[in-house]
Motif scaffolding. Structure first.
Motif, PDB file in Angstrom:
ATOM      1  N   ASP A  13       1.419  77.034  60.325  1.00  0.00           N
ATOM      2  CA  ASP A  13       1.772  75.748  60.977  1.00  0.00           C
ATOM      3  C   ASP A  13       2.914  75.086  60.238  1.00  0.00           C
ATOM      4  O   ASP A  13       2.595  74.223  59.221  1.00  0.00           O
ATOM      5  CB  ASP A  13       0.523  74.806  61.266  1.00  0.00           C
ATOM      6  CG  ASP A  13       0.636  73.809  61.936  1.00  0.00           C
ATOM      7  OD1 ASP A  13       1.894  73.235  62.113  1.00  0.00           O
ATOM      8  OD2 ASP A  13      -0.442  72.928  62.532  1.00  0.00           O
ATOM      9  N   ARG A  14       4.049  75.429  60.490  1.00  0.00           N
ATOM     10  CA  ARG A  14       5.066  74.772  59.737  1.00  0.00           C
ATOM     11  C   ARG A  14       5.148  73.420  59.657  1.00  0.00           C
ATOM     12  O   ARG A  14       5.736  72.770  58.588  1.00  0.00           O
ATOM     13  CB  ARG A  14       6.631  75.374  60.113  1.00  0.00           C
ATOM     14  CG  ARG A  14       6.987  76.979  59.906  1.00  0.00           C
ATOM     15  CD  ARG A  14       8.022  77.426  60.540  1.00  0.00           C
ATOM     16  NE  ARG A  14       8.163  78.713  60.108  1.00  0.00           N
ATOM     17  CZ  ARG A  14       7.837  79.871  60.580  1.00  0.00           C
ATOM     18  NH1 ARG A  14       7.113  79.840  61.753  1.00  0.00           N
ATOM     19  NH2 ARG A  14       8.372  81.127  60.125  1.00  0.00           N
ATOM     20  N   ARG A  15       5.134  72.610  60.870  1.00  0.00           N
ATOM     21  CA  ARG A  15       5.188  71.200  60.655  1.00  0.00           C
ATOM     22  C   ARG A  15       4.083  70.589  59.990  1.00  0.00           C
ATOM     23  O   ARG A  15       4.541  69.680  59.198  1.00  0.00           O
ATOM     24  CB  ARG A  15       5.144  70.749  62.317  1.00  0.00           C
ATOM     25  CG  ARG A  15       5.645  69.418  62.411  1.00  0.00           C
ATOM     26  CD  ARG A  15       5.865  68.954  63.944  1.00  0.00           C
ATOM     27  NE  ARG A  15       6.667  69.962  64.782  1.00  0.00           N
ATOM     28  CZ  ARG A  15       8.053  69.458  64.666  1.00  0.00           C
ATOM     29  NH1 ARG A  15       8.480  68.583  64.132  1.00  0.00           N
ATOM     30  NH2 ARG A  15       9.050  70.323  65.271  1.00  0.00           N
ATOM     31  N   GLU A  16       2.781  70.944  60.063  1.00  0.00           N
ATOM     32  CA  GLU A  16       1.796  70.426  59.152  1.00  0.00           C
ATOM     33  C   GLU A  16       1.959  70.660  57.692  1.00  0.00           C
ATOM     34  O   GLU A  16       1.940  69.971  56.850  1.00  0.00           O
ATOM     35  CB  GLU A  16       0.371  70.852  59.879  1.00  0.00           C
ATOM     36  CG  GLU A  16      -0.061  70.580  61.086  1.00  0.00           C
ATOM     37  CD  GLU A  16      -0.211  68.731  60.866  1.00  0.00           C
ATOM     38  OE1 GLU A  16      -0.847  68.366  59.879  1.00  0.00           O
ATOM     39  OE2 GLU A  16       0.131  67.915  61.763  1.00  0.00           O
ATOM     40  N   ARG A  71       7.151  82.268  55.960  1.00  0.00           N
ATOM     41  CA  ARG A  71       5.936  82.282  55.641  1.00  0.00           C
ATOM     42  C   ARG A  71       6.090  82.387  54.034  1.00  0.00           C
ATOM     43  O   ARG A  71       6.332  83.405  53.714  1.00  0.00           O
ATOM     44  CB  ARG A  71       4.853  83.062  56.357  1.00  0.00           C
ATOM     45  CG  ARG A  71       3.446  83.241  55.734  1.00  0.00           C
ATOM     46  CD  ARG A  71       2.567  84.153  56.456  1.00  0.00           C
ATOM     47  NE  ARG A  71       2.194  83.764  57.681  1.00  0.00           N
ATOM     48  CZ  ARG A  71       1.429  84.299  58.579  1.00  0.00           C
ATOM     49  NH1 ARG A  71       1.337  85.471  58.574  1.00  0.00           N
ATOM     50  NH2 ARG A  71       1.491  83.830  59.730  1.00  0.00           N
ATOM     51  N   LEU A 101      -2.803  76.277  56.076  1.00  0.00           N
ATOM     52  CA  LEU A 101      -1.573  75.741  56.757  1.00  0.00           C
ATOM     53  C   LEU A 101      -0.568  76.756  56.880  1.00  0.00           C
ATOM     54  O   LEU A 101       0.207  77.146  57.885  1.00  0.00           O
ATOM     55  CB  LEU A 101      -0.894  74.419  56.244  1.00  0.00           C
ATOM     56  CG  LEU A 101      -1.847  73.090  56.300  1.00  0.00           C
ATOM     57  CD1 LEU A 101      -1.348  72.082  55.787  1.00  0.00           C
ATOM     58  CD2 LEU A 101      -1.878  72.817  57.885  1.00  0.00           C
TER      59      LEU A 101
END
Length: 283
Positions: free
Chosen positions: A2-5, A61, A87
């Motif tokens: 989840d890049r945004r989180e 990642r 995350l």
């Protein structure tokens, strides 16, 4: 992943840590709370560009090693560390190979030794942490890729015309023997680790001397109490060399100290002022 989180989590944790929390000077013109991005990157041993991309939700990642470095730099609790791995879409279990995660207490120790050059070695002789005086004395490891931070590769596979050898010819052979023996012990503890197998394979194919030592099956390193560093600005500096084991991590701290009042002590004091700046380049 989840890049945004992940980006929001990293930014939030960065902003809550003060420079004093990690032993850094506050300095002037600090317009935002907490640490700067480049400071987090430095503490995590990654590039500022890579960390910035993570905070901008456009990075790849992160590897297990990168996540460990970020957790250490940001002073995460166990729960926060698990959340960081979640995350990033990476399991938080222990790696099968030699650990590259340096305990926070050891990093704090390195920063509290202003007059002692200190590095931390993994079981495969990769330099995984260092203090400022070690960078000035030996080399600034921060811009080097991981392969070039490995002292076994430097000892056996680096070309003989290296501009700046890590050790002088008088003790290079003893160091190489001791490192080869420690690597054999590490390989027996991590028989299924791909990185260890690749390192051993590269050394066997690239160095007849390493192949000879490997065939001897020795695992007890010889004690080496003195090192001579041929510094390009200061000249030869002979230091006491002390190895301290970190058993839980299968790592070693290497401390380079000098006799009080000796010329070597004066040389180290001068290096602590010079730092890693290049004074041999014409202006």
């Amino acid at each position: 992943m989840d890049r945004r989180e992940l980006a929001g989590f990293l930014r939030g944790r960065r902003e809550r840590i003060t420079p004093a929390d990690v032993g850094l000077p506050a300095g002037p013109r600090r317009r935002t709370p907490g640490l700067r991005r480049e400071e987090v990157a430095q503490l995590a041993f990654i590039s500022t560009e890579y960390y910035t991309r993570l905070e901008q939700a456009r990075g790849p990642r992160p590897s297990r090693e990168v996540l460990a470095g970020l957790a250490r730099a940001l002073r995460l609790s166990d729960a926060e560390r698990d959340h960081l791995h979640h995350l990033a879409g990476a399991p938080s279990g222990s790696p099968a190979g030699p650990s590259r995660e340096v305990p926070l207490s050891i990093l704090d120790l390195l920063r509290r030794l202003p007059h002692t050059a200190a590095i931390v070695l993994s079981a495969t002789y990769e330099v995984i942490a260092w203090n400022g005086l070690a960078a000035a004395l030996l080399e600034d490891f921060s811009p080097l890729p991981r392969r070039e931070r490995n002292l076994l590769r430097r000892a056996y596979l680096a070309p003989p015309s290296r501009e700046r050898p890590l050790y002088d010819p008088f003790d290079a052979e003893a160091f190489a023997r001791a490192a080869a023996r420690r690597l054999r012990a590490a390989a027996s503890r991590c028989p299924d680790d791909g990185e260890v197998a690749t390192l051993v394979g590269d050394l066997l194919s690239g160095s007849a001397e390493f192949a000879r030592l490997w065939a001897a099956h020795d695992v007890h390193p010889e004690p080496t109490l003195l090192k001579t560093v041929n510094h390009p600005l200061i000249g030869p500096i002979t230091l006491n060399c002390t190895f301290l084991d970190i058993p839980d991590q299968d790592q070693q701290i290497v401390l380079y100290t000098v006799e009080p009042g000796s010329p070597a002590e004066q040389a180290l004091r001068l290096l602590s002022v010079i730092g890693t700046q290049r004074m041999d380049i014409p202006g």
